[in-house]
Structures are given as structure tokens and as C-alpha cells.
Design an enzyme around this catalytic site. Structure first.
Site, PDB file in Angstrom:
ATOM      1  CG  ASP A  67      74.242  25.397 -45.718  1.00  0.00           C
ATOM      2  OD1 ASP A  67      74.907  25.295 -46.764  1.00  0.00           O
ATOM      3  OD2 ASP A  67      73.763  26.468 -45.328  1.00  0.00           O
ATOM      4  CG  ASP A 136      66.542  34.957 -42.348  1.00  0.00           C
ATOM      5  OD1 ASP A 136      67.756  34.900 -42.617  1.00  0.00           O
ATOM      6  OD2 ASP A 136      65.806  33.948 -42.268  1.00  0.00           O
ATOM      7  CG  HIS A 138      70.112  32.689 -43.016  1.00  0.00           C
ATOM      8  ND1 HIS A 138      68.967  32.269 -43.639  1.00  0.00           N
ATOM      9  CD2 HIS A 138      71.024  32.865 -44.003  1.00  0.00           C
ATOM     10  CE1 HIS A 138      69.177  32.180 -44.940  1.00  0.00           C
ATOM     11  NE2 HIS A 138      70.419  32.546 -45.184  1.00  0.00           N
ATOM     12  CD  GLU A 143      66.450  30.408 -42.074  1.00  0.00           C
ATOM     13  OE1 GLU A 143      66.883  31.573 -41.953  1.00  0.00           O
ATOM     14  OE2 GLU A 143      66.067  29.952 -43.173  1.00  0.00           O
TER      15      GLU A 143
HETATM   16  P1  PGA Z   1      72.811  34.165 -51.381  1.00  0.00           P
HETATM   17  O1  PGA Z   1      72.478  33.461 -50.003  1.00  0.00           O
HETATM   18  O2  PGA Z   1      74.299  34.138 -51.506  1.00  0.00           O
HETATM   19  O3  PGA Z   1      72.175  33.294 -52.438  1.00  0.00           O
HETATM   20  O4  PGA Z   1      72.252  35.531 -51.310  1.00  0.00           O
HETATM   21  C1  PGA Z   1      73.198  33.793 -48.874  1.00  0.00           C
HETATM   22  C2  PGA Z   1      72.673  33.058 -47.670  1.00  0.00           C
HETATM   23  O5  PGA Z   1      71.456  32.775 -47.627  1.00  0.00           O
HETATM   24  O6  PGA Z   1      73.465  32.783 -46.757  1.00  0.00           O
END
Ligand code: PGA
Length: 261
Positions: A67, A136, A138, A143
Site C-alpha cells: 500500500d 482493528d 486489518h 479496514e
Molecule cells: P504496525 O502496523 O506494524 O506499525 O503496527 C501494522 C499494520 O497496520 O498493518
């Protein structure tokens, strides 16, 4: 799903780098799917070390990132382009022409997303996709409520994600509200998936995607339908799993078997 529970972030990172390096050594022209965020930084550090000290060769690798923030150009220090080059690509012998990251400045987003999907297919599909997980539930920026068959597209970030990612920006208002992301359907087509999570803050999401129902409310739960998923989590992220001891038992059995064969 193979679940490995490790002591801490360091051990998670070393194990993940081992799996990725094995993939590269077995198939030097592998197509790798990369992720950003705090979780994979240690893995990338270890891969850089392997390149410098052990000659791990990235020259024939093709990469696709999950992304990118919509509206941020590649030179923006918080863009995922910038992240990938500063944490990994600038330190290994990768051919920049084989690096693919969604274009946050794409004018025709729909056409861009279609092309991104085509490029993945043209490369032969992703051999190994690295994933983190959001609080959450994702994967990438899919999301809660994202279709479990979604493809690469423009999405809006959940409030929780904006808050979580604010730590990388000066202030919360600076966090982009949109992103271009691979869909759940895109991710599910990867041949192998490696998901990493560490820390107590991820424990609810981890329990939900491994032991809960498959639901678009926890998009990582679609991985239950994938035939080749490895999950590496630390004790804190694993703390809410009901069958933790069972996963440890299975992992031990397989480790012993692999030692013998
Ligand atoms: P993070 O994010 O590695 O910064 O915890 C993970 C994600 O949101 O997929």
C-alpha cells in the site's frame, strides 16, 4: 495456519528474515510482497545484515508493496516509498526497476490500480507476502468492512488507524486520510503468506483473526482460507489466544520433524 510464538520482537524479526532469505536462496528470482509499519523494521534490518555479511542476493528479486498513502509522493519522508528505500532497498543490491509500490500521486487511480494488479500477474504472482496486522484486524489498508474479495483500490483509513499512524507524523492532522492498497483478494492470491505481530496492543486482533469467525470486520480472518500461512507472534501478541499451548505443541512437533528430515 502454522503459528510460532516467540519471546520478543527480536526473535520474531530473526525468524521472519530466515523465512524470507530461504525463499530468496531457493528461488533467486522470487516475487516478494513487502509491508511497512513498525512491525517489519527489524526483519528488514536482519535482511540487510544477511546481504552485507552473508551475501544474500537481491539482484533478481521483484517486489510489490501492499500500500501507499494517497497524496504522498515518493520523496515524502512518511511515504511508504521512502520507508522501503530507507529501511531496505537502499542497503541491498535490488534492481529499482523491479520494485513496485503503489503511486500515491496517481492521477487516474482506477487505471493505476488495474495496472498494479496486471503487473503482479505479469510477474507470475507473489511467491511470499509479508504482512503486519492493525489493531482493528486489518491487513494492508483493508479496514473493517472491506470486501474479503477486494482488489487494489483507493480506500479511506479508519479512525483507529489514523491515530495509530500519527506517531510517524508531526501531528494527527498530517496523517493522510486515504490510501491505495492491495485488496484482500489480491493478498489471498500470494502463494505463501507470512504475518508478523508483536506487543500486547495487537493481542485482540491476533486472537480474533486466528480463533474468531471469518468476517469482513476483521479482514485478516480471511487468511483462515489460505493454504499456506505462517504466523510469527511474540508472547504479548499471543496472550489472548485460547489455544496458545496447543499451537506451541504443534509447532514443537513440526520443528522436531524438520530437524530429522
Ligand atoms: P504496525 O502496523 O506494524 O506499525 O503496527 C501494522 C499494520 O497496520 O498493518
Amino acid at each position: 495456519m502454522r503459528i510460532t510464538i516467540v519471546k520478543d520482537y527480536d526473535e520474531m524479526s530473526k525468524k521472519a528474515a530466515e523465512i524470507i532469505s530461504k525463499q530468496i536462496r531457493t528461488k533467486p528470482d522470487s516475487v516478494l510482497g513487502f509491508a511497512t509499519g513498525g512491525t517489519p523494521i527489524g526483519t528488514y534490518k536482519e535482511l540487510v545484515r544477511m546481504h552485507k555479511e552473508e551475501g544474500l542476493d537481491f539482484s533478481r528479486i521483484t517486489t510489490f508493496n501492499l500500500d501507499e498513502y494517497y497524496g504522498l509522493g515518493p520523496d515524502h519522508p512518511q511515504s511508504y516509498h521512502y520507508f522501503m528505500f530507507s529501511n531496505l532497498f537502499n542497503h541491498v543490491n535490488i534492481d529499482p526497476k523491479r520494485v513496485h509500490i503503489p503511486d500515491g500521486l496517481a492521477k487516474d487511480v482506477e487505471a493505476f490500480c488495474k495496472k498494479y494488479e496486471e503487473e503482479i500477474k505479469k510477474a507470475g504472482g507473489i511467491d511470499l507476502q509479508l504482512l503486519g496486522i492493525g489493531r482493528d484486524g486489518h491487513i494492508a489498508f483493508n479496514e473493517p468492512g472491506s470486501s474479503l474479495t477486494s482488489r487494489t483500490r483507493l480506500v479511506a483509513l479508519a479512525e483507529e488507524t489514523i491515530k495509530d499512524n500519527a506517531r510517524f507524523f508531526e501531528k494527527e492532522e498530517d496523517v493522510p486520510r486515504f490510501a491505495i492498497t492491495m485488496g484482500c483478494g489480491t493478498i489471498m492470491e500470494a502463494k505463501k503468506i507470512l504475518l508478523l505481530a508483536n506487543g500486547e496492543a495487537k493481542s485482540d486482533a491476533v486472537a480474533a483473526f486466528i480463533e474468531g469467525p471469518i468476517t469482513s470486520q476483521i479482514t485478516a480472518s480471511i487468511l483462515q482460507m489460505h493454504p499456506d500461512v505462517t504466523v510469527i507472534i511474540d508472547e504479548a501478541a499471543a496472550s489472548k489466544l485460547k489455544r496458545k499451548e496447543y499451537y506451541k505443541h504443534v509447532d514443537r512437533l513440526f520443528r522436531d520433524l524438520e530437524k530429522k528430515t
